[in-house]
Design a protein around this motif. Structure first.
Motif, PDB file in Angstrom:
ATOM      1  N   SER A  62       0.838  -1.188   0.000  1.00 26.95           N
ATOM      2  CA  SER A  62       0.000   0.000   0.000  1.00 26.95           C
ATOM      3  C   SER A  62       0.875   1.240   0.000  1.00 26.95           C
ATOM      4  CB  SER A  62      -0.900   0.000   1.247  1.00 26.95           C
ATOM      5  OG  SER A  62      -1.719  -1.145   1.258  1.00 26.95           O
ATOM      6  N   PRO A  63       0.482   2.252  -0.752  1.00 26.08           N
ATOM      7  CA  PRO A  63       1.288   3.476  -0.761  1.00 26.08           C
ATOM      8  C   PRO A  63       1.292   4.136   0.610  1.00 26.08           C
ATOM      9  CG  PRO A  63      -0.831   3.817  -1.869  1.00 26.08           C
ATOM     10  CD  PRO A  63      -0.700   2.346  -1.610  1.00 26.08           C
ATOM     11  N   VAL A  64       2.389   4.801   0.932  1.00 28.62           N
ATOM     12  CA  VAL A  64       2.512   5.467   2.219  1.00 28.62           C
ATOM     13  C   VAL A  64       1.783   6.805   2.148  1.00 28.62           C
ATOM     14  CG1 VAL A  64       4.114   6.410   3.915  1.00 28.62           C
ATOM     15  CG2 VAL A  64       4.743   4.373   2.605  1.00 28.62           C
ATOM     16  N   PRO A  65       0.840   7.082   3.035  1.00 30.14           N
ATOM     17  CA  PRO A  65       0.172   8.391   3.008  1.00 30.14           C
ATOM     18  C   PRO A  65       1.195   9.499   3.258  1.00 30.14           C
ATOM     19  CG  PRO A  65      -0.960   6.839   4.473  1.00 30.14           C
ATOM     20  CD  PRO A  65       0.346   6.223   4.116  1.00 30.14           C
ATOM     21  N   GLU A  66       1.083  10.581   2.538  1.00 28.16           N
ATOM     22  CA  GLU A  66       2.026  11.681   2.724  1.00 28.16           C
ATOM     23  C   GLU A  66       1.462  12.666   3.736  1.00 28.16           C
ATOM     24  OE1 GLU A  66       3.174  15.015  -0.133  1.00 28.16           O
ATOM     25  OE2 GLU A  66       4.852  13.615  -0.391  1.00 28.16           O
ATOM     26  N   CYS A  67       1.643  12.343   5.003  1.00 29.05           N
ATOM     27  CA  CYS A  67       1.252  13.266   6.068  1.00 29.05           C
ATOM     28  C   CYS A  67       2.215  14.444   6.101  1.00 29.05           C
ATOM     29  CB  CYS A  67       1.268  12.553   7.418  1.00 29.05           C
ATOM     30  SG  CYS A  67       0.499  10.918   7.418  1.00 29.05           S
ATOM     31  N   VAL A  68       3.503  14.158   5.891  1.00 27.90           N
ATOM     32  CA  VAL A  68       4.556  15.175   5.862  1.00 27.90           C
ATOM     33  C   VAL A  68       5.422  14.901   4.635  1.00 27.90           C
ATOM     34  CG1 VAL A  68       6.543  16.166   7.049  1.00 27.90           C
ATOM     35  CG2 VAL A  68       4.576  15.372   8.378  1.00 27.90           C
ATOM     36  N   ALA A  69       5.555  15.875   3.763  1.00 22.52           N
ATOM     37  CA  ALA A  69       6.414  15.710   2.595  1.00 22.52           C
ATOM     38  C   ALA A  69       7.877  15.687   3.017  1.00 22.52           C
ATOM     39  CB  ALA A  69       6.184  16.842   1.604  1.00 22.52           C
ATOM     40  N   GLN A  70       8.670  14.896   2.312  1.00 25.04           N
ATOM     41  CA  GLN A  70      10.100  14.841   2.632  1.00 25.04           C
ATOM     42  C   GLN A  70      10.744  16.209   2.500  1.00 25.04           C
ATOM     43  OE1 GLN A  70      12.962  14.978   0.356  1.00 25.04           O
ATOM     44  NE2 GLN A  70      14.388  14.635   2.047  1.00 25.04           N
ATOM     45  N   SER A  71      10.241  17.030   1.585  1.00 24.35           N
ATOM     46  CA  SER A  71      10.787  18.370   1.391  1.00 24.35           C
ATOM     47  C   SER A  71      10.600  19.243   2.627  1.00 24.35           C
ATOM     48  CB  SER A  71      10.118  19.042   0.183  1.00 24.35           C
ATOM     49  OG  SER A  71       8.717  19.155   0.378  1.00 24.35           O
ATOM     50  N   VAL A  72       9.592  18.964   3.441  1.00 24.70           N
ATOM     51  CA  VAL A  72       9.392  19.720   4.678  1.00 24.70           C
ATOM     52  C   VAL A  72      10.556  19.465   5.640  1.00 24.70           C
ATOM     53  CG1 VAL A  72       7.939  19.961   6.736  1.00 24.70           C
ATOM     54  CG2 VAL A  72       6.892  19.817   4.480  1.00 24.70           C
ATOM     55  N   LEU A  73      10.967  18.201   5.758  1.00 34.70           N
ATOM     56  CA  LEU A  73      12.079  17.870   6.650  1.00 34.70           C
ATOM     57  C   LEU A  73      13.374  18.509   6.164  1.00 34.70           C
ATOM     58  CD1 LEU A  73      11.310  14.080   7.287  1.00 34.70           C
ATOM     59  CD2 LEU A  73      10.499  16.073   8.554  1.00 34.70           C
ATOM     60  N   SER A  74      13.611  18.485   4.855  1.00 32.16           N
ATOM     61  CA  SER A  74      14.805  19.128   4.302  1.00 32.16           C
ATOM     62  C   SER A  74      14.767  20.632   4.534  1.00 32.16           C
ATOM     63  CB  SER A  74      14.920  18.836   2.798  1.00 32.16           C
ATOM     64  OG  SER A  74      15.124  17.456   2.568  1.00 32.16           O
ATOM     65  N   CYS A  75      13.593  21.229   4.358  1.00 31.93           N
ATOM     66  CA  CYS A  75      13.420  22.665   4.582  1.00 31.93           C
ATOM     67  C   CYS A  75      13.768  23.037   6.021  1.00 31.93           C
ATOM     68  CB  CYS A  75      11.975  23.054   4.264  1.00 31.93           C
ATOM     69  SG  CYS A  75      11.496  24.722   4.764  1.00 31.93           S
ATOM     70  N   ILE A  76      13.323  22.228   6.969  1.00 38.60           N
ATOM     71  CA  ILE A  76      13.617  22.489   8.383  1.00 38.60           C
ATOM     72  C   ILE A  76      15.118  22.437   8.630  1.00 38.60           C
ATOM     73  CG2 ILE A  76      13.292  21.608  10.731  1.00 38.60           C
ATOM     74  CD1 ILE A  76      10.550  20.492   9.689  1.00 38.60           C
ATOM     75  N   ASN A  77      15.770  21.444   8.061  1.00 43.17           N
ATOM     76  CA  ASN A  77      17.220  21.329   8.225  1.00 43.17           C
ATOM     77  C   ASN A  77      17.967  22.458   7.525  1.00 43.17           C
ATOM     78  OD1 ASN A  77      19.895  20.182   6.787  1.00 43.17           O
ATOM     79  ND2 ASN A  77      19.723  19.305   8.834  1.00 43.17           N
ATOM     80  N   ASP A  78      17.481  22.886   6.361  1.00 44.87           N
ATOM     81  CA  ASP A  78      18.135  23.956   5.601  1.00 44.87           C
ATOM     82  C   ASP A  78      18.212  25.255   6.396  1.00 44.87           C
ATOM     83  OD1 ASP A  78      18.850  22.613   3.278  1.00 44.87           O
ATOM     84  OD2 ASP A  78      16.927  22.981   2.302  1.00 44.87           O
ATOM     85  N   TYR A  79      17.297  25.450   7.328  1.00 43.74           N
ATOM     86  CA  TYR A  79      17.291  26.677   8.122  1.00 43.74           C
ATOM     87  C   TYR A  79      18.582  26.842   8.919  1.00 43.74           C
ATOM     88  CZ  TYR A  79      16.137  29.756  12.037  1.00 43.74           C
ATOM     89  OH  TYR A  79      16.153  30.753  12.990  1.00 43.74           O
ATOM     90  N   SER A  80      19.149  25.731   9.368  1.00 44.40           N
ATOM     91  CA  SER A  80      20.317  25.786  10.242  1.00 44.40           C
ATOM     92  C   SER A  80      21.612  25.748   9.448  1.00 44.40           C
ATOM     93  CB  SER A  80      20.300  24.603  11.232  1.00 44.40           C
ATOM     94  OG  SER A  80      21.493  24.560  11.980  1.00 44.40           O
ATOM     95  N   SER A  81      22.455  26.753   9.673  1.00 46.52           N
ATOM     96  CA  SER A  81      23.795  26.752   9.073  1.00 46.52           C
ATOM     97  C   SER A  81      24.818  26.102   9.999  1.00 46.52           C
ATOM     98  CB  SER A  81      24.224  28.189   8.757  1.00 46.52           C
ATOM     99  OG  SER A  81      24.238  28.981   9.946  1.00 46.52           O
ATOM    100  N   ALA A 121       8.966   6.442   6.753  1.00 50.19           N
ATOM    101  CA  ALA A 121       8.780   5.826   8.068  1.00 50.19           C
ATOM    102  C   ALA A 121       7.989   6.752   8.991  1.00 50.19           C
ATOM    103  CB  ALA A 121      10.137   5.491   8.683  1.00 50.19           C
ATOM    104  N   LEU A 122       8.278   8.038   8.939  1.00 46.76           N
ATOM    105  CA  LEU A 122       7.516   9.021   9.718  1.00 46.76           C
ATOM    106  C   LEU A 122       6.047   8.988   9.334  1.00 46.76           C
ATOM    107  CD1 LEU A 122       7.016  11.603  11.421  1.00 46.76           C
ATOM    108  CD2 LEU A 122       7.834  12.920   9.451  1.00 46.76           C
ATOM    109  N   ASN A 123       5.761   8.969   8.044  1.00 45.79           N
ATOM    110  CA  ASN A 123       4.374   8.983   7.590  1.00 45.79           C
ATOM    111  C   ASN A 123       3.626   7.705   7.959  1.00 45.79           C
ATOM    112  OD1 ASN A 123       4.323  11.568   6.411  1.00 45.79           O
ATOM    113  ND2 ASN A 123       5.415  10.819   4.616  1.00 45.79           N
ATOM    114  N   ARG A 124       4.347   6.578   7.968  1.00 47.19           N
ATOM    115  CA  ARG A 124       3.699   5.332   8.404  1.00 47.19           C
ATOM    116  C   ARG A 124       3.299   5.417   9.875  1.00 47.19           C
ATOM    117  NH1 ARG A 124       7.357   2.847   4.673  1.00 47.19           N
ATOM    118  NH2 ARG A 124       8.985   2.682   6.264  1.00 47.19           N
ATOM    119  N   VAL A 125       4.123   6.062  10.679  1.00 47.45           N
ATOM    120  CA  VAL A 125       3.814   6.184  12.110  1.00 47.45           C
ATOM    121  C   VAL A 125       2.662   7.166  12.327  1.00 47.45           C
ATOM    122  CG1 VAL A 125       4.688   7.080  14.307  1.00 47.45           C
ATOM    123  CG2 VAL A 125       6.057   5.476  12.977  1.00 47.45           C
ATOM    124  N   LEU A 126       2.714   8.323  11.680  1.00 45.58           N
ATOM    125  CA  LEU A 126       1.656   9.323  11.867  1.00 45.58           C
ATOM    126  C   LEU A 126       0.298   8.801  11.416  1.00 45.58           C
ATOM    127  CD1 LEU A 126       3.442  12.617  10.746  1.00 45.58           C
ATOM    128  CD2 LEU A 126       2.824  11.953  13.079  1.00 45.58           C
TER     129      LEU A 126
END
Length: 290
Positions: free
Chosen positions: A27-46, A78-83
Motif C-alpha cells: 500500500s502506498p505510504v500516506p504523505e502526512c509530511v512531505a520529505q521536502s518539509v524535513l529538508s526545509c527544516i534542516n536547511d534553516y540551520s547553518s 517511516a515518519l508517515n507510516r507512524v503518523l
C-alpha cells in the motif's frame, strides 16, 4: 523426401498446480509530511549538517556527534507510516505534527544526528541507554508481534538509528515511555508544547525557534502543494483545443506567471520570518534606549 506427418495426437501438458498469483503491491505510504518539509527544516540551520542527500549544504557540523541523513525519503516514509498508524492517528493534524517535528528537530540537530558518544544517548529524542529496553518494551505493547525488545538488545544504538524503528521509538516515548520522568506519563501527542519539552528533557527550555521553523516549512509546503494542484496536469487534445482569442491568451499568460510566483512563495515565507524576527529585536532595542 518430406517426412510423413505423424498420426499421433499432440501431447497435452496439464499443469500440476494452480498458477501462482502475483504478490499484491504494498500500500502506498500516506504523505502526512512531505520529505521536502524535513529538508526545509534542516536547511534553516547553518550550524548542523544536511540530513538528506539532495541538499546542497556542505558544512561538517560540530564535533562530538555522529551524523547521518535522517530526513531522507526512507525516513520520511517511516515518519508517515507512524503518523498514519491507528495507534498514533495524527496524519492531517497540523498542530500535533508541528509539535512532534519541532521536538525531534531540537533533539537531533535538525535531523542530522541520532547518537552522541559523550553520554551514549541515541534516537530521535536522545534517549539514554538506561531507557532503551523500557522503550522497546513499550513498542512491543503498542505494536505486538515484532519483538522490538529482542531487536533493541541485539542491535544496541543501531536500533534507534534505523528508519523502521526510530520513529516508532519516539512515538512510543510520546505515548508511554515518558512516564519515567516525574509528573509525566500522559499521551504527549495531546499535550502542550511546553509539557512535551518537560516530559522529554525533564525540564522546560525554550524550543520556540524550532517550533517556528517547522511551522514556516509546513506552511510553505502547503502553499506549493496548492499551486501544483491548481495547475493543469496535461494539455487538452488537439481535436478539442481551440485557438485562444487575444483575451484568453493574456489570461493564460497571467496564469502561468501566477503559478511561477506561487512556486517561489514557499521559500520567501522563510525569509520573511527571519526578517520579522530581526525587526522585532531592533524594535525592542530602540524601546530599551528610550
Amino acid at each position: 523426401p518430406t517426412p510423413a506427418p505423424s498420426t499421433l495426437p499432440p501431447t497435452m501438458i496439464h499443469p500440476t498446480s494452480s498458477p501462482i498469483s502475483p504478490s499484491p503491491s504494498p500500500s502506498p505510504v500516506p504523505e502526512c509530511v512531505a520529505q521536502s518539509v524535513l529538508s526545509c527544516i534542516n536547511d534553516y540551520s547553518s550550524y548542523w549538517p544536511k540530513c538528506s542527500p539532495e541538499q546542497s549544504k556542505s558544512n561538517a557540523g560540530p564535533g562530538g556527534y555522529e551524523f547521518g541523513q535522517y530526513c531522507s525519503l526512507e525516513w520520511a516514509d517511516a515518519l508517515n507510516r507512524v503518523l498514519s498508524d491507528p495507534v498514533v492517528d495524527k496524519c492531517g493534524d497540523a498542530e500535533a505534527t508541528q509539535k512532534f517535528l519541532a521536538q525531534v528537530a531540537y533533539e537531533t540537530g535538525y535531523y542530522s544526528t541520532l547518537y552522541q558518544p559523550a553520554d551514549g544517548g541515541a534516537g530521535l529524542i536522545h534517549m539514554i541507554p538506561g531507557n532503551w529496553q523500557l522503550n522497546a518494551h513499550d513498542m512491543d505493547k503498542l505494536w505486538p508481534g515484532h519483538d522490538y525488545s529482542g531487536k533493541a538488545t541485539s542491535m544496541g544504538k543501531k536500533f534507534f538509528q534505523t528508519a523502521d524503528y526510530g520513529w516508532r521509538s519516539v512515538a512510543a516515548w510520546f505515548k508511554s515511555t515518558n512516564r519515567v520522568i516525574s509528573g509525566c506519563g500522559s499521551d504527549l501527542f495531546d499535550q502542550s508544547y511546553q509539557t512535551q519539552t518537560k516530559c522529554i528533557l525533564s525540564r522546560v527550555v525554550d524550543r520556540d525557534e524550532a517550533y517556528s521553523v517547522v511551522g514556516r516549512c509546513m506552511a510553505a509546503a502547503a502553499t506549493t502543494s496548492y499551486a501544483a494542484t491548481a495547475s493543469p496536469t496535461s494539455a487538452p487534445s488537439p481535436a478539442t483545443m481551440q485557438a485562444p482569442t487575444s483575451t484568453s491568451a493574456l489570461q493564460a499568460k497571467a496564469g502561468r506567471s501566477k503559478s511561477r510566483h506561487q512556486s517561489f512563495l514557499g521559500a520567501a515565507l522563510l525569509q520573511i520570518g527571519k526578517v520579522m524576527e530581526h525587526a522585532t529585536m531592533l524594535a525592542w532595542e530602540e524601546l530599551d534606549e528610550l
